[in-house]
Design a protein around this motif. Structure first.
Motif, PDB file in Angstrom:
ATOM      1  N   VAL A   1       0.855  -1.196   0.000  1.00 45.92           N
ATOM      2  CA  VAL A   1       0.000   0.000   0.000  1.00 45.92           C
ATOM      3  C   VAL A   1       0.891   1.246   0.000  1.00 45.92           C
ATOM      4  N   PRO A   2       0.835   2.080  -1.037  1.00 47.10           N
ATOM      5  CA  PRO A   2       1.583   3.337  -0.948  1.00 47.10           C
ATOM      6  C   PRO A   2       0.905   4.266   0.064  1.00 47.10           C
ATOM      7  N   VAL A   3       1.724   4.869   0.939  1.00 51.57           N
ATOM      8  CA  VAL A   3       1.183   5.861   1.886  1.00 51.57           C
ATOM      9  C   VAL A   3       1.974   7.144   1.671  1.00 51.57           C
ATOM     10  N   VAL A   4       1.270   8.237   1.355  1.00 54.43           N
ATOM     11  CA  VAL A   4       1.944   9.478   0.979  1.00 54.43           C
ATOM     12  C   VAL A   4       1.561  10.605   1.945  1.00 54.43           C
ATOM     13  N   GLY A   5       2.159  11.786   1.751  1.00 49.86           N
ATOM     14  CA  GLY A   5       1.798  12.957   2.552  1.00 49.86           C
ATOM     15  C   GLY A   5       2.813  13.230   3.632  1.00 49.86           C
ATOM     16  N   GLY A   6       2.464  12.829   4.865  1.00 43.77           N
ATOM     17  CA  GLY A   6       3.366  13.077   5.991  1.00 43.77           C
ATOM     18  C   GLY A   6       3.182  12.009   7.046  1.00 43.77           C
ATOM     19  N   HIS A   7       3.559  12.331   8.287  1.00 45.02           N
ATOM     20  CA  HIS A   7       3.436  11.330   9.341  1.00 45.02           C
ATOM     21  C   HIS A   7       2.739  11.907  10.581  1.00 45.02           C
ATOM     22  N   ALA A   8       1.470  12.263  10.427  1.00 40.27           N
ATOM     23  CA  ALA A   8       0.649  12.685  11.569  1.00 40.27           C
ATOM     24  C   ALA A   8      -0.787  12.811  11.090  1.00 40.27           C
TER      25      ALA A   8
ATOM     26  N   ILE B   1      -5.435   3.533   9.608  1.00 46.32           N
ATOM     27  CA  ILE B   1      -4.020   3.775   9.261  1.00 46.32           C
ATOM     28  C   ILE B   1      -3.581   5.138   9.827  1.00 46.32           C
ATOM     29  N   GLN B   2      -4.444   6.146   9.679  1.00 45.19           N
ATOM     30  CA  GLN B   2      -4.088   7.482  10.186  1.00 45.19           C
ATOM     31  C   GLN B   2      -3.963   7.497  11.714  1.00 45.19           C
ATOM     32  N   ASP B   3      -4.767   6.678  12.383  1.00 44.07           N
ATOM     33  CA  ASP B   3      -4.783   6.672  13.853  1.00 44.07           C
ATOM     34  C   ASP B   3      -3.982   5.517  14.448  1.00 44.07           C
ATOM     35  N   GLY B   4      -3.194   4.836  13.625  1.00 45.02           N
ATOM     36  CA  GLY B   4      -2.440   3.669  14.108  1.00 45.02           C
ATOM     37  C   GLY B   4      -1.551   4.007  15.301  1.00 45.02           C
ATOM     38  N   GLY B   5      -0.859   5.138  15.222  1.00 48.16           N
ATOM     39  CA  GLY B   5       0.034   5.539  16.313  1.00 48.16           C
ATOM     40  C   GLY B   5      -0.740   5.778  17.599  1.00 48.16           C
ATOM     41  N   THR B   6      -1.884   6.448  17.466  1.00 51.41           N
ATOM     42  CA  THR B   6      -2.702   6.761  18.637  1.00 51.41           C
ATOM     43  C   THR B   6      -3.258   5.469  19.262  1.00 51.41           C
ATOM     44  N   GLU B   7      -3.596   4.500  18.407  1.00 50.87           N
ATOM     45  CA  GLU B   7      -4.094   3.209  18.896  1.00 50.87           C
ATOM     46  C   GLU B   7      -3.060   2.576  19.856  1.00 50.87           C
TER      47      GLU B   7
END
Ligand SMILES: NC(=O)c1ccc[n+]([C@@H]2O[C@H](COP(=O)([O-])OP(=O)(O)OC[C@H]3O[C@@H](n4cnc5c(N)ncnc54)[C@H](O)[C@@H]3O)[C@@H](O)[C@H]2O)c1
Ligand SMILES: O=C(O)C[C@H](O)C(=O)O
Length: 357
Positions: free
Chosen positions: A215-222, A251-257
């Motif tokens: 899966v390509p993930v683009v943009g930034g990291h937050a 995917i966007q909230d993975g870190g918060t999880e």
């Protein structure tokens, strides 16, 4: 019981000197330095430094890099506990020679001659915090470490993990520009954990092995700056609107999880170390001259109007040698891109201003 012979006493003394080396920390002539020298005849490879090596990410990252056959020398730097982690890792019977460095006075020695520097130094989030809340402390840490890199290994590839990545990468770029050593190809913000998570969550929905999914993930990291391109998943597949929304948010909230599950004991460390090693390995393969090494990273970019953006890059002998365009986006992704760029622009500016003002 028989009294021990003088020979046995001597052997025990020798063993105990090894277990409690008088000068394990480092420096010329220390036990560690001498044993490193002995091992120098070992495998050829790259010299890698980890800054923040005693931390939650740093320790498993150090262990995994010690297992990487492309690494010949591994420098472990931290402001605490570097000698302990170094002693521990150095007992692994793999090729890389390990040396530890403790505190600011040993930063230059840690960095001199390095091909790749990986930076997981800095504080992690607690529940309720955003990554941007880490800026106050981590911005200064990243600045100091990058000043050291500019001075001691200006040609090294830098893998920057410390958050907020959307701001710490621009900080590093400004430090290198000030020092006259900036090479945009060599500065890479690590976003590989977003890709690792995306592969895992998408594979779950598709009922596939995550190793078969890309899966390509683009943009930034937050938050909303993390933009998975679900329309470009390999193998080709399609998702319902409900699946798209669920996957994008997860995917966007993975870190918060992970931050919430750890209840104040930090953020992702083990999956991050895994993702960092995958990315570092790709950088080393690129440095070695392997063809077709591609990974997502947050880099200097002309893909959008922003000066930095995460997308697929081709890694080569000089770093990120090619930054790929985003490819065709669907309507959902185009809306996501607008939101991502708005937040990213502010985070990038915050990093730049930290050094310029
Ligand atoms: N890019 C990503 O995807 C990603 C993923 C997870 C975590 N992170 C970030 O990585 C950073 C580290 O996370 P962690 O869980 O390992 O934290 P941690 O607190 O467990 O470890 C951080 C280490 O950095 C060291 N350190 C602090 N100041 C330093 C300095 N000036 N020089 C060298 N070392 C220093 C600390 O002593 C500690 O050992 C955090 O900022 C976190 O938000 C990024
Ligand atoms: O979420 C965090 O604070 C750490 C890291 O950026 C992550 O994505 O796990």
């Amino acid at each position: 019981m028989q009294p021990l012979s003088a020979e046995v006493h001597q052997r025990i003394a020798r063993i105990s000197a090894h277990l409690n080396p008088p000068n394990l920390q480092m420096g010329e002539g220390s036990v560690l330095e001498r044993s490193s020298c002995r091992a120098k005849g070992g495998a050829p490879g790259f010299k890698v430094a980890i800054l923040g090596a005693a931390g939650g990410i740093g320790q498993p990252l150090a262990m995994l890099m010690k297992m990487n056959p492309l690494v010949s020398v591994l420098h472990l730097y931290d402001v605490v506990n570097a000698p302990g982690v170094t002693a521990d890792i150095s007992h692994m019977d793999t090729g890389a020679v390990v040396r530890g460095f403790l505190g600011q006075s040993e930063l230059e020695a840690a960095l001199t001659g390095m091909d790749l520097v990986i930076i997981p130094a800095g504080i992690p989030r607690k529940p309720g915090m955003t990554r941007d809340d880490l800026f106050k402390i981590n911005a200064g840490i990243v600045r100091t470490l990058c000043e050291g890199i500019a001075k001691c290994c200006p040609n090294a590839i830098v893998n920057l993990i410390s958050n907020p990545v959307n701001s710490t990468v621009p900080i590093a770029a400004e430090v290198f520009k000030k020092a006259g050593t900036y090479d945009p190809k060599k500065l890479l913000g690590v976003t590989s954990l977003d890709v690792v998570r995306a592969n895992t969550f998408v594979a779950e929905v598709l009922g596939l092995d995550p190793r078969e999914v890309d899966v390509p993930v683009v943009g930034g990291h937050a938050g909303v700056t993390i933009l998975p391109l679900l329309s470009q998943v390999k193998p080709p597949c399609s998702f319902t609107q409900e699946e798209t929304e669920y996957l994008t948010k997860r995917i966007q909230d993975g870190g918060t999880e992970v931050v919430e599950a750890k209840k104040g004991a930090g953020s992702a460390t083990l999956s991050m170390a895994y993702a960092a090693v995958k990315f570092a390995d790709a950088c080393l393969k690129g440095l070695r001259g392997d063809a077709g090494v591609v990974a997502c990273a947050f880099v200097a970019s002309q893909v959008t109007e922003l000066p930095f953006f995460a997308s697929k890059v081709r890694l080569g002998r000089t770093g990120a040698e090619e930054v790929y365009q985003l490819g065709p986006l669907n309507e959902y992704e185009r809306i996501g891109l607008v939101k991502a760029k708005k937040e990213l622009a502010e985070s990038i500016q915050k990093g730049v201003s930290f050094i310029r003002n």
